[in-house]
Each structure stands twice: as structure tokens, then as C-alpha cells.
Design a protein around this motif. Sequence first.
Motif, PDB file in Angstrom:
ATOM      1  N   GLY A  21       0.929  -1.481   0.309  1.00  0.00           N
ATOM      2  CA  GLY A  21      -0.091  -0.122   0.110  1.00  0.00           C
ATOM      3  C   GLY A  21       0.894   1.733  -0.352  1.00  0.00           C
ATOM      4  O   GLY A  21       1.925   1.496   0.021  1.00  0.00           O
ATOM      5  N   ASN A  22       0.019   2.692   0.297  1.00  0.00           N
ATOM      6  CA  ASN A  22       1.240   4.028  -0.140  1.00  0.00           C
ATOM      7  C   ASN A  22       1.859   3.963   1.384  1.00  0.00           C
ATOM      8  O   ASN A  22       1.452   3.691   2.484  1.00  0.00           O
ATOM      9  CB  ASN A  22       0.056   4.824   0.079  1.00  0.00           C
ATOM     10  CG  ASN A  22       0.270   6.509   0.481  1.00  0.00           C
ATOM     11  OD1 ASN A  22       1.569   6.647  -0.635  1.00  0.00           O
ATOM     12  ND2 ASN A  22      -0.616   7.447   0.452  1.00  0.00           N
ATOM     13  N   ILE A  62      -1.555   5.355 -10.178  1.00  0.00           N
ATOM     14  CA  ILE A  62      -1.557   4.466  -9.987  1.00  0.00           C
ATOM     15  C   ILE A  62      -1.528   3.456 -10.950  1.00  0.00           C
ATOM     16  O   ILE A  62      -1.361   2.799 -11.682  1.00  0.00           O
ATOM     17  CB  ILE A  62      -3.221   4.016  -9.409  1.00  0.00           C
ATOM     18  CG1 ILE A  62      -3.773   4.274  -7.792  1.00  0.00           C
ATOM     19  CG2 ILE A  62      -3.546   3.030  -9.763  1.00  0.00           C
ATOM     20  CD1 ILE A  62      -2.862   3.227  -6.596  1.00  0.00           C
ATOM     21  N   GLY A  85      -3.070  -7.645  -3.681  1.00  0.00           N
ATOM     22  CA  GLY A  85      -3.111  -6.067  -3.699  1.00  0.00           C
ATOM     23  C   GLY A  85      -3.567  -5.973  -2.607  1.00  0.00           C
ATOM     24  O   GLY A  85      -4.552  -5.840  -1.985  1.00  0.00           O
ATOM     25  N   SER A  87      -4.414  -2.175   0.146  1.00  0.00           N
ATOM     26  CA  SER A  87      -4.546  -1.168  -0.497  1.00  0.00           C
ATOM     27  C   SER A  87      -4.120  -0.367  -1.863  1.00  0.00           C
ATOM     28  O   SER A  87      -5.126  -0.351  -2.902  1.00  0.00           O
ATOM     29  CB  SER A  87      -3.715  -0.238   0.628  1.00  0.00           C
ATOM     30  OG  SER A  87      -4.570   0.996   0.941  1.00  0.00           O
ATOM     31  N   ASP A  88      -3.703   0.432  -1.779  1.00  0.00           N
ATOM     32  CA  ASP A  88      -3.000   1.274  -2.672  1.00  0.00           C
ATOM     33  C   ASP A  88      -2.498   0.073  -4.193  1.00  0.00           C
ATOM     34  O   ASP A  88      -2.668  -0.217  -5.306  1.00  0.00           O
ATOM     35  CB  ASP A  88      -2.002   2.541  -2.582  1.00  0.00           C
ATOM     36  CG  ASP A  88      -2.480   3.854  -3.061  1.00  0.00           C
ATOM     37  OD1 ASP A  88      -3.912   3.623  -2.810  1.00  0.00           O
ATOM     38  OD2 ASP A  88      -2.583   4.913  -2.822  1.00  0.00           O
ATOM     39  N   ALA A  90      -3.635  -2.868  -3.984  1.00  0.00           N
ATOM     40  CA  ALA A  90      -4.893  -3.494  -4.777  1.00  0.00           C
ATOM     41  C   ALA A  90      -5.786  -2.268  -5.434  1.00  0.00           C
ATOM     42  O   ALA A  90      -5.923  -2.910  -6.721  1.00  0.00           O
ATOM     43  CB  ALA A  90      -5.924  -3.809  -3.986  1.00  0.00           C
ATOM     44  N   ASN A  91      -5.299  -0.705  -5.795  1.00  0.00           N
ATOM     45  CA  ASN A  91      -5.801  -0.034  -6.769  1.00  0.00           C
ATOM     46  C   ASN A  91      -4.762  -0.832  -8.088  1.00  0.00           C
ATOM     47  O   ASN A  91      -5.660  -0.800  -9.051  1.00  0.00           O
ATOM     48  CB  ASN A  91      -5.720   1.188  -5.777  1.00  0.00           C
ATOM     49  CG  ASN A  91      -6.448   1.654  -4.822  1.00  0.00           C
ATOM     50  OD1 ASN A  91      -7.343   0.289  -4.759  1.00  0.00           O
ATOM     51  ND2 ASN A  91      -6.662   2.749  -4.462  1.00  0.00           N
ATOM     52  N   LEU A 109      -7.534  -8.812  -3.761  1.00  0.00           N
ATOM     53  CA  LEU A 109      -7.327  -7.728  -3.265  1.00  0.00           C
ATOM     54  C   LEU A 109      -7.902  -7.401  -1.735  1.00  0.00           C
ATOM     55  O   LEU A 109      -8.835  -8.204  -1.372  1.00  0.00           O
ATOM     56  CB  LEU A 109      -8.520  -7.147  -4.189  1.00  0.00           C
ATOM     57  CG  LEU A 109      -8.442  -7.578  -5.571  1.00  0.00           C
ATOM     58  CD1 LEU A 109      -9.468  -6.358  -6.685  1.00  0.00           C
ATOM     59  CD2 LEU A 109      -7.230  -6.527  -6.065  1.00  0.00           C
ATOM     60  N   ASN A 110      -7.109  -6.765  -1.109  1.00  0.00           N
ATOM     61  CA  ASN A 110      -7.715  -6.640   0.072  1.00  0.00           C
ATOM     62  C   ASN A 110      -7.398  -5.308   0.354  1.00  0.00           C
ATOM     63  O   ASN A 110      -6.612  -3.983   0.091  1.00  0.00           O
ATOM     64  CB  ASN A 110      -6.262  -7.109   1.252  1.00  0.00           C
ATOM     65  CG  ASN A 110      -6.837  -7.154   2.777  1.00  0.00           C
ATOM     66  OD1 ASN A 110      -7.440  -6.254   3.109  1.00  0.00           O
ATOM     67  ND2 ASN A 110      -6.085  -7.221   3.103  1.00  0.00           N
ATOM     68  N   GLY A 112      -9.108  -1.937  -1.543  1.00  0.00           N
ATOM     69  CA  GLY A 112      -8.773  -1.963  -2.794  1.00  0.00           C
ATOM     70  C   GLY A 112     -10.141  -0.635  -2.770  1.00  0.00           C
ATOM     71  O   GLY A 112     -11.008  -0.472  -2.291  1.00  0.00           O
ATOM     72  N   ASN A 113      -9.732   1.000  -3.576  1.00  0.00           N
ATOM     73  CA  ASN A 113     -10.873   0.908  -4.700  1.00  0.00           C
ATOM     74  C   ASN A 113     -10.271   2.212  -5.532  1.00  0.00           C
ATOM     75  O   ASN A 113      -9.368   2.148  -5.643  1.00  0.00           O
ATOM     76  CB  ASN A 113     -11.474   2.134  -3.741  1.00  0.00           C
ATOM     77  CG  ASN A 113     -10.423   3.250  -2.728  1.00  0.00           C
ATOM     78  OD1 ASN A 113     -10.000   3.593  -3.558  1.00  0.00           O
ATOM     79  ND2 ASN A 113     -10.890   3.361  -2.108  1.00  0.00           N
TER      80      ASN A 113
END
Length: 161
Positions: A21-22, A62, A85, A87-88, A90-91, A109-110, A112-113
Motif C-alpha cells: 500500500g501507499n 496508480i 494487492g 490498499s493502493d 489493490a488499486n 484484493l484487500n 482497494g478502491n
Amino acid sequence: MDITLYHCEKGNKEPFILLHGNGEDGTYFKHQIDYFSDKYRVITLDTRGHGKSQRGNAPFTIKQFAKDLDGFMNYMGITKAIILGFSDGANIAMEFALKYPHRVKALILNAGNLNPKGVKKIIQLPIELGYKIATKFSSKWFFLPGKLVFWKKCDILNGSI
């Protein structure tokens, strides 16, 4: 690719790429590497401007991270992979799957959006500010003009990540 991406890998079977993630790096997955390496070729990747990977001059988005993943997979000779992925990460994985569906065997995916509009401004503003600050400073710290692209591996077998 205008940068070097740092990665670690362990195992020699089917490729399993883990995206952090980020503000994190591949060490986020240090406890998963050994667990999955008997059944997969586990690869953790520090995305652009994170961990030991350079920032470069390309956009810090992204979409760019997904493009970087494609370049990384090409370099590593990986035609298709399972991609996890967080968070980011997952994005990035979702964006990658939309653009390069033929390269994805499975997605995990965990958190993400692809559309952060549902995130409250009080939460989103510090994240966006952090990206802007990282963009200004990381290019000074990580970009080496004219540097050839080399891919780095960590020594995961000796426990150094």
C-alpha cells in the motif's frame, strides 16, 4: 522505464506478485514470503517512489504504477501472474487487470478502491497532501538522470529484506 524497481523473490514455481500500500514497501509482506514460497515464486515489489525503488519523472499515479508493473513483468519474463494487492497495491492490481487482463491469472484484493470519492475529505486530504509532498521530495532523493535500468533483488534467503 525511467527507473529501477527494487524487488525480492523466493521460490521457483508459479509467479505470485505482492503489491504493498501507499507509504509502504515490499517488507510489508515479510511474513507471507516464506509461507507461500513452497508453492509459488513469491515476488514483492517496491512501487515507484516507495522503499528502495526510485521515483523517476513519470506521473506518481496508480495508472503509472500499473504500467511499471507491466514493464517489470516483461523484464522478469513473467507472462501471467497471480497478483495480490493491499490498499493502493489493490488499486494498482485492479488497474493492471483492466489494462492487461491477459497477464493476470488471479487477483487477490484487500482494501482497494478505484474511485476514492466515497472516502471522507478528512481522511482523503492528508493522503493527497502526502502524495504531493512525496512527489516534490522523492524525485530529488531517488532519480538519477541517465541511469540505465537494472532490477535489484534482495537476499531473502538470508533474511535481509
